[in-house]
Design an enzyme around this catalytic site. Sequence first.
Site, short mmCIF file in Angstrom:
data_model
loop_
_atom_site.label_atom_id
_atom_site.label_comp_id
_atom_site.label_asym_id
_atom_site.label_seq_id
_atom_site.Cartn_x
_atom_site.Cartn_y
_atom_site.Cartn_z
N GLY A 265 -10.03 11.63 49.09
CA GLY A 265 -10.00 10.93 47.80
C GLY A 265 -11.19 11.13 46.89
N PRO B 67 -11.06 15.10 53.37
CA PRO B 67 -11.25 15.53 51.98
C PRO B 67 -10.44 16.79 51.67
CG PRO B 67 -13.12 16.20 53.32
CD PRO B 67 -12.22 15.41 54.23
N GLY B 68 -9.82 16.82 50.53
CA GLY B 68 -9.09 18.01 50.09
C GLY B 68 -9.69 18.52 48.79
N ARG C 279 -0.19 19.72 36.92
CA ARG C 279 -0.95 18.47 36.91
C ARG C 279 -1.07 17.82 35.52
NH1 ARG C 279 -5.68 18.07 38.05
NH2 ARG C 279 -5.62 16.05 39.08
N TYR D 23 0.16 14.12 35.81
CA TYR D 23 -0.88 13.08 35.86
C TYR D 23 -1.71 12.99 34.58
CZ TYR D 23 -0.54 14.54 40.84
OH TYR D 23 -0.12 14.92 42.09
N CYS E 149 10.10 26.89 28.97
CA CYS E 149 11.06 26.48 27.96
C CYS E 149 11.05 24.98 27.76
CB CYS E 149 12.45 26.96 28.36
SG CYS E 149 12.52 28.74 28.42
N GLU E 150 9.89 24.46 27.50
CA GLU E 150 9.74 23.06 27.12
C GLU E 150 8.32 22.92 26.56
OE1 GLU E 150 8.84 20.32 30.62
OE2 GLU E 150 10.29 21.73 31.42
N TYR F 125 -4.47 21.46 44.34
CA TYR F 125 -3.18 21.01 43.79
C TYR F 125 -2.74 21.83 42.58
CZ TYR F 125 -4.61 17.20 46.81
OH TYR F 125 -5.05 16.47 47.90
#
Length: 438
Positions: free
Chosen positions: A247, A290-291, A329, A333, A360-361, A388
């Site tokens: 985290g 931890p990542g 992301r 988020y 396409c957006e 990520y």
Amino acid sequence: MLLGTQRINAQGHLEIGGCDTVALAREFGTPLYVMDEALLRANCRAYKRAFADRYPENDIIYAGKAFLCTAMCALLAEEEMCLDVASAGELHTALMAGFPPERIFMHGNNKSRAELEMALDARVHRIIVDNELELEMLIALAKERDRQVDVLFRITPGIDPHTHARIRTGQVDTKFGFEVPNGQAARVIERAIAHPNLNVRGIHFHVGSQLLDLEAHRQAIEIAVELLAQFREDIGYVAEELDIGGGLGIRYLSSHEPPSIASYADVVVGTLDRCLKEHNLPRPRLLQEPGRSIVGEAGTTLYTIGPVKEIPGVRTYVVVDGGLSDNPRPALYDAVYEVLVANKANQPADLTVTVAGKHCETDTLFQDVRVARPEPGDILAVQSTGAYNYAMASNYNRFTHPMVVLVHNGQADVIVERQTLEDLVRHDVMPARLARPK
Ligand SMILES: Cc1ncc(COP(=O)(O)O)c(C=O)c1O
């Protein structure tokens, strides 16, 4: 902001690991994920050092979900790290890389029977039990194999960390784990402790991700130690291990000031020791996962700039050759990033633009960022994309997954090949009645 081994070279180009990013883009194509090996290793070592000094009975377990491939597993093994895997795919990757199973921790909030069998047969070190359905399945599989399985139980401490709602996991209202506040965790774990096929080593929590203050960890440790004290009072069980998840946040913007690994270690160990003393409990082995704080700042994405669309009085769009599929992301988020024009890294960033992708957006990637005047063909570097990003890449619009290169001392090694167009149709199946002559 320059991170890790990033620097600006004599040509005014961004350099990482001694490699000119403009040359990398030319050699390997874009979009390209560039991983800074020295920073990756330094982060592993910083964790190890910080905790070895303060709390020697500990393990640092890298969270593979942040970024995983076989070369990453090999690097982690060299750094003597443990590894958290959360799916059959992550476990398979680790085993294929020869990562030692006795350093693997198996996670997942809906592990399938096949995943549990795979973990048992590989003899992973710990399985982190998330729910009662999984617990029943695991007991049945352990009985079939006449084995005792080493487990941790994931608890939800019931606290609300300060981070984006989709990466908050420690609160009561979550799909993960056994609830502490309503007594579910104590009830289930106390039953499991008595089970002959389970060896309950302790408890686990993970409160959330990209945490820029340490309050959530402090509160969660207090609650977890109270639970451990309750186990000792109720049934005389003294847990051997406490896993506090991951985290710790990183710098996405120069204005971000995440706690250093050392100050994080001060808070974790200070809180844990204080709580243990209050309850007169011995030190459990301290585990953590931890990542992002290991790989996040080590990654940089390179794109080639295409059209630059100026809408007078509104905004200037800079369109790159990737987008949502290599970095979801911002859409997921509202994540923010810092960017720079890699071939103009020594020029003033005096223009405000919005970077968009080619899907396409309206896949706005980075809104209102300051850059040196961008032109088609320039290389845009996006910092802190190590976690990520590749891990969350998709084939939306049938885009191929980008390549990943590991850079170190002027050498760039491909660690994940770019997907090919052929890869995209490899799993398509054409029923005979639809087949058309070629
Ligand atoms: C159980 C668990 N452990 C560790 C992590 C890694 O978190 P981070 O990358 O924020 O350190 C996560 C992230 O989702 C997680 O769910």
